[in-house]
Scaffold this active site. Sequence first.
Site, PDB file in Angstrom:
ATOM      1  N   ARG A   1     -14.028 -27.121  -6.032  1.00 29.45           N
ATOM      2  CA  ARG A   1     -14.562 -28.454  -6.340  1.00 29.45           C
ATOM      3  C   ARG A   1     -14.620 -29.319  -5.090  1.00 29.45           C
ATOM      4  O   ARG A   1     -15.542 -30.129  -4.920  1.00 29.45           O
ATOM      5  CB  ARG A   1     -13.732 -29.119  -7.438  1.00 29.45           C
TER       6      ARG A   1
ATOM      7  N   LYS B   1     -15.905 -35.440  -6.630  1.00 31.51           N
ATOM      8  CA  LYS B   1     -14.701 -36.266  -6.594  1.00 31.51           C
ATOM      9  C   LYS B   1     -14.619 -37.018  -5.267  1.00 31.51           C
ATOM     10  O   LYS B   1     -13.943 -36.595  -4.320  1.00 31.51           O
ATOM     11  CB  LYS B   1     -13.464 -35.390  -6.813  1.00 31.51           C
TER      12      LYS B   1
ATOM     13  N   GLU C   1     -17.769 -40.662 -19.034  1.00 37.91           N
ATOM     14  CA  GLU C   1     -16.358 -40.454 -18.700  1.00 37.91           C
ATOM     15  C   GLU C   1     -15.476 -41.481 -19.403  1.00 37.91           C
ATOM     16  O   GLU C   1     -15.944 -42.519 -19.871  1.00 37.91           O
ATOM     17  CB  GLU C   1     -16.143 -40.571 -17.184  1.00 37.91           C
TER      18      GLU C   1
END
Length: 368
Positions: free
Chosen positions: A109, A212, A248
């Site tokens: 990620r 992220k 989210e």
Amino acid sequence: MLSYLIRDVTFARSYFPNINTTHQKQDATMKEINWSEIPFGYMKTDYNVRCYYRDGAWGELEVSSSENIDIHMASTCLHYGQEAFEGLKAFMGKDGRIRVFRMDENAKRLQASSRAIMMAELPVEKFEEAVRRVVLLNKRFVPPYGSGSSLYIRPLLIGTGAQVGVKPATEYLFVIFVTPVGPYFKTGFRPSKVCIMRGYDRAAPHGTGMVKVGGNYAASLAAGSKAREAGYAAVLYLDPKEKKYIDECGPANFFGIRGNSYITPASNSILPSITNKSLMHLAEHMGMTVERRPVPFEEIATFDEAAECGTAAVIAPISAIDDLDENKSYVIAKDGNVGPVCEKLYHKLRAIQCGDEPDEFGWVSIIE
């Protein structure tokens, strides 16, 4: 791996001659810590691990006892947001062995985040080596088994090369530090309320919502602060384009349970949660149907259970969703208790992380 640790500790003792005395004093203080009551916050530990990208290549891992980073004032991380991070945990098992959960997924990620904002990609193998070394070097800070706490691991990748024009840096720094943490939410594994505020977006469509990077979290600070002041645990964001679909939930993914179905939103502005990915796998293993798709806002009235999930919270059950704009409330946990599916998923995942149940999926790495 043991040779790395011996070399790192030997270096530390030679470079920091008073470190043994310091550790003895700190050990005495640490014996007074109630590991079951520590907050989800920062506590100084002994070492961090660093690696520099220069001249088109990654260097060797380095050990540091400094909490500070010395960077150029024109670094791209400060001006153009070339910054990405990860979060994972290490757990002490009943058998005295330390386990880290799915660190290969965090490494991949971080690479995805790097590609999105044009940073140098750290190899998965170097990421995993850094995790092992930083955990071993700070082994005394791993909270004991049964305390409910864990060692939080924070990898950070930043652009350190100096630029004035808007373009990628040529130099990068990867640093990874650890800190012991308690539960992310003060209420623990209990249902809490979240709210909807349509005046705020966490990320833009086709932007950086799926990776992220710090900017996504900066964008959530104002709404999150306003929600907490009103007594809510988090903001449940709707999609930033049409405000028709669930997005989210604060810093975490959202999922709902209806009958035998595990339902979680699919969107190009939602971060792919490793915890959610694991929960979906567990749900399928339990015989549930998993639906990862756009979830219309109206569906929340049909859920038997709902929760947010992520590394920090694992699962944070939702008791009610208040739509502040429409002055409506959707009660999920009608009896005020955690639902049976959330409870089963939570304890199953925690049991795998701590080594209380066999790791039949190959998710756990033993640090030794």
